[in-house]
Design an enzyme around this catalytic site. Structure first.
Site, PDB file in Angstrom:
ATOM      1  N   GLU A  26       0.810  -1.218   0.000  1.00 54.28           N
ATOM      2  CA  GLU A  26       0.000   0.000   0.000  1.00 54.28           C
ATOM      3  C   GLU A  26       0.844   1.269   0.000  1.00 54.28           C
ATOM      4  O   GLU A  26       0.525   2.232  -0.704  1.00 54.28           O
ATOM      5  CB  GLU A  26      -0.940  -0.010   1.216  1.00 54.28           C
ATOM      6  CG  GLU A  26      -2.083  -0.991   1.114  1.00 54.28           C
ATOM      7  CD  GLU A  26      -1.677  -2.424   1.423  1.00 54.28           C
ATOM      8  OE1 GLU A  26      -2.503  -3.328   1.224  1.00 54.28           O
ATOM      9  OE2 GLU A  26      -0.518  -2.631   1.872  1.00 54.28           O
TER      10      GLU A  26
ATOM     11  N   HIS B 218     -10.019  -6.904  10.103  1.00 53.79           N
ATOM     12  CA  HIS B 218     -10.625  -6.515   8.829  1.00 53.79           C
ATOM     13  C   HIS B 218     -11.962  -5.817   9.031  1.00 53.79           C
ATOM     14  O   HIS B 218     -12.822  -5.858   8.154  1.00 53.79           O
ATOM     15  CB  HIS B 218     -10.825  -7.748   7.936  1.00 53.79           C
ATOM     16  CG  HIS B 218      -9.565  -8.385   7.493  1.00 53.79           C
ATOM     17  ND1 HIS B 218      -8.782  -9.143   8.332  1.00 53.79           N
ATOM     18  CD2 HIS B 218      -8.927  -8.374   6.294  1.00 53.79           C
ATOM     19  CE1 HIS B 218      -7.724  -9.585   7.665  1.00 53.79           C
ATOM     20  NE2 HIS B 218      -7.794  -9.126   6.433  1.00 53.79           N
TER      21      HIS B 218
END
Length: 322
Positions: A60, A129
């Site tokens: 990322e 998550h």
């Protein structure tokens, strides 16, 4: 008007942007051959080719940094980070580069970057998550933070983000992707920085955004409440919030983030600063339990704001203040 899902509405905006502006390209984890982790970019690789729809490594910090560089170079990148949890790995690029370069260059540089990511809990994906961290991003000057809570906004606010000269971060609650609604595909971009009263009431202002909006609307079916959809967290439309509170004299802020240091606290502070004398009682906040989000369905449901708990909190306010 066309009936479509939230993910299809976002895809419609991506397709329109890719068709209308050759500077626009999409990149991120699994956006190409896989069609996106939440199927938002399904079919776009076949339509626009690998130069415009680019799969990236699972890094990322690298690909968000590449998006910053591409934007500085005159392109209009749309970067998809699979989930907000993974975006923690690129915060250096967000806070120290994307958000600061216009200021540090004295206005000579702009970063027309759009970063999309799924946020939120409610899908049994457990603690790593299921974060709701958009309030963290709203803390940072130099970026715009958007949280569409309706199907139409999934398209209209994304189109608006693509017109901005500075970075826009779009938080799409993952529980909304399958939600259906009516969309006018001939409509242009919506307006960033403007909240909307989704339902008018007289006794209470329910203030929320994103994935909590459908829950607040469900709770409002049992109440005489204004439901305010913030839509944009930065800049925040304080005027619409205060106008509602001036009518209803009570405010309940619903936020899926944790209570301590939450975005709900910012909204509450603005009401207290700008609307204190309109209030009949203290502003209340309903947030997620301050625990890592559980995996078990019944525990996850208990940890999150739900229509029943929103309605109960509102009734308690009305009983106490009335």
């Amino acid at each position: 008007m066309t009936k479509m899902t939230y993910r299809e509405a976002a895809r419609s905006a991506l397709r329109e942007a890719l068709r209308s502006d050759p500077r626009v390209f999409l990149m991120g984890e699994d956006v190409g051959r896989y069609g996106g982790a939440f199927a938002v970019s399904h079919g776009l690789l076949a339509e626009f080719g690998p130069e415009r729809v680019r799969d990236t490594p699972l890094s990322e910090n690298t690909f968000v940094g590449a998006g910053v560089g591409a934007a500085l170079g005159g392109l209009r990148p749309i970067v998809e980070v699979m989930t907000v949890n993974f975006s923690l790995l690129c915060l250096d690029q967000v806070v120290n580069n994307a958000a600061t370069l216009r200021h540090m260059s004295g206005g000579q540089l702009s970063v027309p970057l759009v970063v999309r990511m799924a946020t939120g809990a409610g899908r049994q994906l457990a603690a790593q998550h299921s974060h709701s961290l958009e309030g963290w991003y709203a803390h940072v000057p130099g970026i715009t933070v958007v949280a569409p809570g309706t199907v139409a906004d999934a398209r209209g606010l994304l189109l608006a983000a693509l017109r901005e000269p500075d970075p826009v971060f779009v938080f799409e609650h993952a529980s909304l992707y399958a939600m259906e609604g009516e969309v006018d595909e001939t409509a242009g971009p919506d307006e960033l920085g403007r909240a909307v009263v989704r339902r008018e009431g007289a006794d209470l202002s329910l203030i929320t955004y994103g994935g909590s909006l459908p829950k607040a609307l469900a709770a409002a079916d049992l109440l005489a409440a204004d439901v305010i959809d913030l839509r944009t967290l930065r800049p925040l439309d304080t005027a619409t919030i205060l106008a509602s509170v001036a009518r209803t004299h009570r405010a309940l802020v619903v936020d899926e983030g944790w209570r301590t240091g939450s975005f709900a606290a910012e909204v509450s502070a603005r009401i207290m600063e700008g609307g204190f004398y309109d209030l009949d009682g203290p502003v209340q906040r309903l947030c997620s339990a301050e625990v890592p989000i559980p995996y078990a369905r019944h525990l996850e449901d208990a940890a999150l704001p739900q229509p029943a708990t929103i309605a109960a909190a509102a009734r308690a306010m009305l009983w106490r203040d009335g």
